[in-house]
Structures are given as C-alpha cells and as structure tokens.
Scaffold this active site. Structure first.
Site, short mmCIF file in Angstrom:
data_model
loop_
_atom_site.label_atom_id
_atom_site.label_comp_id
_atom_site.label_asym_id
_atom_site.label_seq_id
_atom_site.Cartn_x
_atom_site.Cartn_y
_atom_site.Cartn_z
N LYS A 34 138.27 -30.93 -7.15
CA LYS A 34 137.14 -31.80 -7.39
C LYS A 34 135.89 -31.20 -6.73
CE LYS A 34 136.51 -35.42 -4.27
NZ LYS A 34 136.30 -35.09 -2.89
N HIS A 61 139.89 -40.76 -5.10
CA HIS A 61 141.02 -41.19 -4.27
C HIS A 61 141.30 -42.70 -4.36
CE1 HIS A 61 140.50 -37.20 -2.93
NE2 HIS A 61 139.65 -37.42 -1.95
C1 BG6 Z 1 137.89 -35.33 0.39
C2 BG6 Z 1 136.47 -35.74 0.61
O1 BG6 Z 1 138.21 -35.37 -0.97
O2 BG6 Z 1 138.76 -36.21 1.11
C3 BG6 Z 1 136.13 -35.76 2.08
O3 BG6 Z 1 135.61 -34.81 -0.06
C4 BG6 Z 1 137.12 -36.60 2.84
O4 BG6 Z 1 134.80 -36.25 2.29
C5 BG6 Z 1 138.54 -36.19 2.51
O5 BG6 Z 1 136.86 -36.44 4.23
C6 BG6 Z 1 139.55 -37.16 3.12
O6 BG6 Z 1 140.85 -36.65 2.96
P1 BG6 Z 1 142.03 -37.00 3.98
O7 BG6 Z 1 143.21 -36.30 3.41
O8 BG6 Z 1 141.60 -36.47 5.32
O9 BG6 Z 1 142.16 -38.48 4.00
#
Ligand code: BG6
Length: 520
Positions: free
Chosen positions: A173, A265
């Site tokens: 992404k 997400h």
């Molecule tokens: C990413 C975002 O997709 O996911 C980030 O671009 C974010 O901003 C991250 O910090 C969070 O991922 P995780 O796995 O640490 O919850």
C-alpha cells in the site's frame, strides 16, 4: 493447486504450511526500510522454520552500488536489529544467505531488466528462473513502469490457470490516494498480469489474530448464533498506536490517518468481523463475502459525515512519560496543517444481519498505548429482575478479541459476589494465545510471503475490495472538504483522542472501551 487443508492448521506445528515449488523472489526497493526491517527477516525465519521451498533465490534490486556480500551483511545486521528474535545463527545464516544476491540497477532503465533476465537465466533451473515473485517495495508511482519493463523483458506474462511456471506481483500500500487513482493503478498493474497474479498486501491480514477472527466466528456455534442484530448492541474496533508520525511527516501530510489506516486495516478487520459465512475457504469465496460487506456499508452524505465521523490531530503531550511534539511541529509537516492523525467513525451495515447496529471504528497516533481490539457489545438483559436493586453493577456481556499485543479473547459476564446479598460484579473469562500455544508470534510478513510463494490470495486484497474501500473513504473526504480542524478536534498526545470522539458514542448512550495496556 493450493492445499487448503494445510493453511488453517495451527502454525508452528510440525506439519505446518510450506511453499513447495522452487522460486525466486525479486525485491524492488532492496535498499529500503521495508526490505531490511521486514522482508528479509521474514524470509530468514521462514527458512529456519523449514517453510521455504527446497530451492529458492532472493534477488535484491536497487539503484545504490553494492556487492552481494555487502548487501548480505546489511541484511544480517537488519535481522539482528529488527527481527522478532534479533538473533542470527552463523551456520543457518551461511546457508540462507548463499541464496541472496544483489542486482544494481535503475528501475526505469531497460538495460537493468535485461541484465536481470540474464541473471535469472543463469540460475540453471527452469523453476528458479521462471517461477518469480516480484515484490514491489517501492513508490506506487513506479509500479506501472516496473510492470511494463518486466513484461518487455519477458519476465512477466499473463498465465493461464495450471501453467507450469508462474509469475506474481506483490504490491505494498498505498494503492492510490482515492478511487480514481486506485483504478488507474489497478488498470496499469493488470495490463501484463491477470488479477490473480497480483497480490496486494494489507499486513494486518497477515497477523495471526486477524486471521483468527474468521476461524473464531465460523467454528464456534455459540458465538455465531449470537452474531447478529438480535443479540449485539454495537461493535467497536480500536487500533491505537503509541507512536507519532516520527520521520514520516512528509508521507503523512499527503495521506492522513483516514487513508493510512482506515481505508485498509480497519475496514479489513470490520469486513472479517461482519461478513457472511463464505461457501468455502477458497480465496475468491472469502473475498466475495468481504466485498459484499464493504458494499453494504451505508454511504455517507456530507451531512452524515459531520455527524458520524470525527477527525483529530495531536498537539504536544506525554505518552508513557515521554514528551511528544505536536503534529504541527513534526519534521516536514506544515505548521498549519489540517491533516488528521486520528479518526473515529460510526458506520452502519445495511443488510439483514446488521441493520441498525452501529460499528464504531477509531484509530490514531500518539494515543496512550498500543492496542488493537474488536469489542463486541451484546444487548443488556431486560431490566426486570434486578430493577429494584440499588447500586447493582450489572453490565451487558462483551466479547473482546484482542488483536495485538497480548493476543487473546475475553468474555465479560456478571457474577454474583459471594455473600448474603445479591450483589453482582462483571467478571471475565480469558484466553491468551501465549498461555495456550506458547510464544509463537510470527511476523505478518512471514505469513504473507509464504502465501505469495504458495499462490494463495486469501490474505491479499482483491481489486474490487480496494476500490470499494476507497468509495467509502472518498465520501468522507468529500464531507470534510477544505474545512479546517476546529478546536474540538485537537487532542493532547497521550490521550484517547479529541472530546468529539467521545461525544460520537455519548449521543447513543455508549462509551468507548479503553483497551488495557500490554501485560496488565
Ligand atoms: C501501516 C501504517 O500500514 O501500519 C503506519 O502506514 C502504522 O502508519 C502501521 O504505524 C501500524 O502497523 P502495526 O503492525 O504496527 O499495527
């Protein structure tokens, strides 16, 4: 053909999943952060867990001049610094790293692809040189160029189901910044590859507990029977981060939390929580259900956006006793920026199962601690039996799926306090992954790389999923228009977001559930 029976075994057990066919992974963007922090550590762990194919190669493609040896050393240092074990065994590293090589070249230079083709051909094994995973860990603005070049050099072509050799393109992404740009990007990607050759990553789908949402729902009769508007009052999905934007201020100014986190997400988590049971565990069946769910999310007019969506931006504060700058003071951020670092919203799913059940989603940076959870709040019991009791602490049942950290599931219900009175108190039944299965916490990228090599697209996002999610997000951005943030939309770093986010639930007589900090 993918062996579905293997996929849903508990990972880490002896007969776990393995990519069988020899293949080469070409990583574009081999000097970048993602490669050193996530991709190579994931491949290394797959290797030591015996999940890589017997025969494989990893080619790092990037512009900087490096030798195979110097790139391998960098990658080893990366595993020691960033991987889940932070540990490299010398002899395992030796045998793993023999399969790693570096290819210096400019992504826009045809000569570099010609040389790549020559290099792959020299592997001397038709599967290694023709079964190819192209991992695009580069700016999306270059996706089209790379795909064109690969095609021109006969490294990538559309293939039919069951063809002896295959090529896949894995993309990171963001997939565009709105519906229109996502469509353009997708059109470009599928110029030389079929949709089923394109693997769009949302790393949340690689997380063990996110995968478990579906398993939990569809393999437990007692919950699935209650999984509807009759029994459920509302659902909350929280993904909180205790970090700010750090050095990514420039990126964040272009994106903001709605596009960075919600579009992908959180909407992915929501679709797994709310979709209908698929007819089978085949990738297309699961993804069809997810798309159907996303399409059932009620479209928002600008007026609805102003009522149902709250954005926020952090100002200076303290997170875990650590002083944090305000967003406007971060590097490469406009001191008058109106970009959101927090979003909370109320969504409705207009289908039979979920009619009128609010889904509250929230995510933000510089919140008090890192925690992701799905909270299913059941309806209260009728207020009959205990209505006359003073001070009765009667809570509605709630089920919490804790996605990270301290992965687990807990169910809250009321228990009678021992003694002569009929006092009740909410108590919990807890299941913790660590306690039950041991500390097996593979990184999301391990699972995703494994699936890309095995050719199973279940954990990847299909074109129509991305585009439908953009429609939802675009309507929210349209509602925001150019309106600057109001005072009610700022929050101090280290708090749970702006007051307006609490009000979003208060009007419905609800409260956000505060996730517990890790290990408490
Ligand atoms: C990413 C975002 O997709 O996911 C980030 O671009 C974010 O901003 C991250 O910090 C969070 O991922 P995780 O796995 O640490 O919850």
């Amino acid at each position: 053909m993918v062996d579905k029976a293997k996929i849903y075994q508990i990972p880490g057990l002896e007969d776990g999943r393995k990519a069988d066919e020899p293949c080469t992974i070409v990583i574009f963007g081999a000097s970048g952060d993602l490669t050193v922090r996530k991709l190579i550590p994931a491949l290394y762990h797959l290797y030591i867990d015996g999940q890589m194919p017997e025969s494989f190669r990893v080619v790092g493609f990037a512009r900087r001049k490096k030798t195979d040896e110097s790139w391998r050393e960098e990658m080893r240092a990366g595993i020691e610094k960033y991987s889940r074990t932070c540990n490299v065994n010398d002899s395992q590293w030796q045998s793993f790293s023999e399969n790693l090589c570096y290819h210096c070249g400019d992504l826009t230079d045809a000569v570099a692809y010609d040389a790549l083709a020559g290099r792959l051909a020299k592997f001397g094994d038709s599967q290694l040189s023709r079964n190819l995973v192209f991992y695009l860990a580069i700016s999306p603005s270059l996706f089209g160029e790379v795909v064109d070049q690969l095609h021109t050099n006969k490294l990538l072509k559309r293939y039919e189901e069951g063809a002896a050799q295959w090529q896949r393109v894995v993309v990171e992404k963001p997939f565009g910044h709105d519906l229109k740009s996502a469509q353009l990007l997708n059109n470009h990607l599928i110029r030389h590859a079929r949709e089923r050759q394109v693997f769009r990553i949302d790393h949340y789908l690689g997380k063990e507990t996110v995968q478990n949402i579906m398993m939990f729902r569809f393999s437990n009769a007692i919950f699935e029977q209650l999984w509807n508007r009759e029994a459920i009052d509302h659902i909350q999905i929280t993904v909180s981060e205790d970090i700010g934007v750090g050095s990514r201020g420039g990126y964040f100014e272009e994106v903001g939390t709605l596009r960075d986190m919600m579009q992908n997400h959180l909407l992915q988590i929501m679709s797994l929580v709310a979709m209908e049971p698929p007819p089978s565990l085949e990738a297309e069946d699961i993804r069809n259900e997810k798309v159907k769910l996303l399409k059932s999310i009620r479209k928002m007019t600008p007026e609805m956006v102003s009522k149902n969506v709250v954005r926020g931006q952090y100002f200076a504060g303290t997170v875990n006793e650590d002083a944090r700058n305000g967003y406007r003071q971060e590097e490469r951020v406009d001191p008058e920026s109106n970009i959101e670092t927090f979003v909370a919203m109320k969504l409705f799913v207009d289908n039979w199962r979920w009619s009128d059940v609010p889904f509250y989603l929230r995510t933000g940076k510089n919140l008090p601690h890192r925690a992701s959870e799905v909270r299913v709040q059941f309806r209260p019991t009728p207020n009959v039996l205990f209505a006359a009791q003073d001070n009765l602490d009667l809570h509605a049942n709630a089920l919490t799926l804790r996605l990270q950290p301290d992965e687990g599931i807990s169910l809250r219900f009321n228990g009678k306090v021992p003694g002569n009175s009929i006092q009740t108190r909410p108590v919990r039944m807890n299941f913790g992954y660590d306690a039950e299965f041991g500390a097996y916490t593979p990184e999301a990228y391990e699972r995703l790389l494994l699936e890309a090599m095995a050719g199973d697209a279940t954990l990847f996002i299909r074109r129509d999923e991305v585009e439908t999610a953009w429609q939802i997000v675009d309507s929210i951005r349209e509602g925001w228009g150019e309106i600057p943030l109001s005072n009610r939309e700022f929050y101090a770093a280290g708090t749970w977001g702006p007051v307006a986010a609490d009000d979003l639930l208060k009007v419905d007589n609800h409260l956000w559930h505060t996730p517990v900090p890790a290990n408490k």
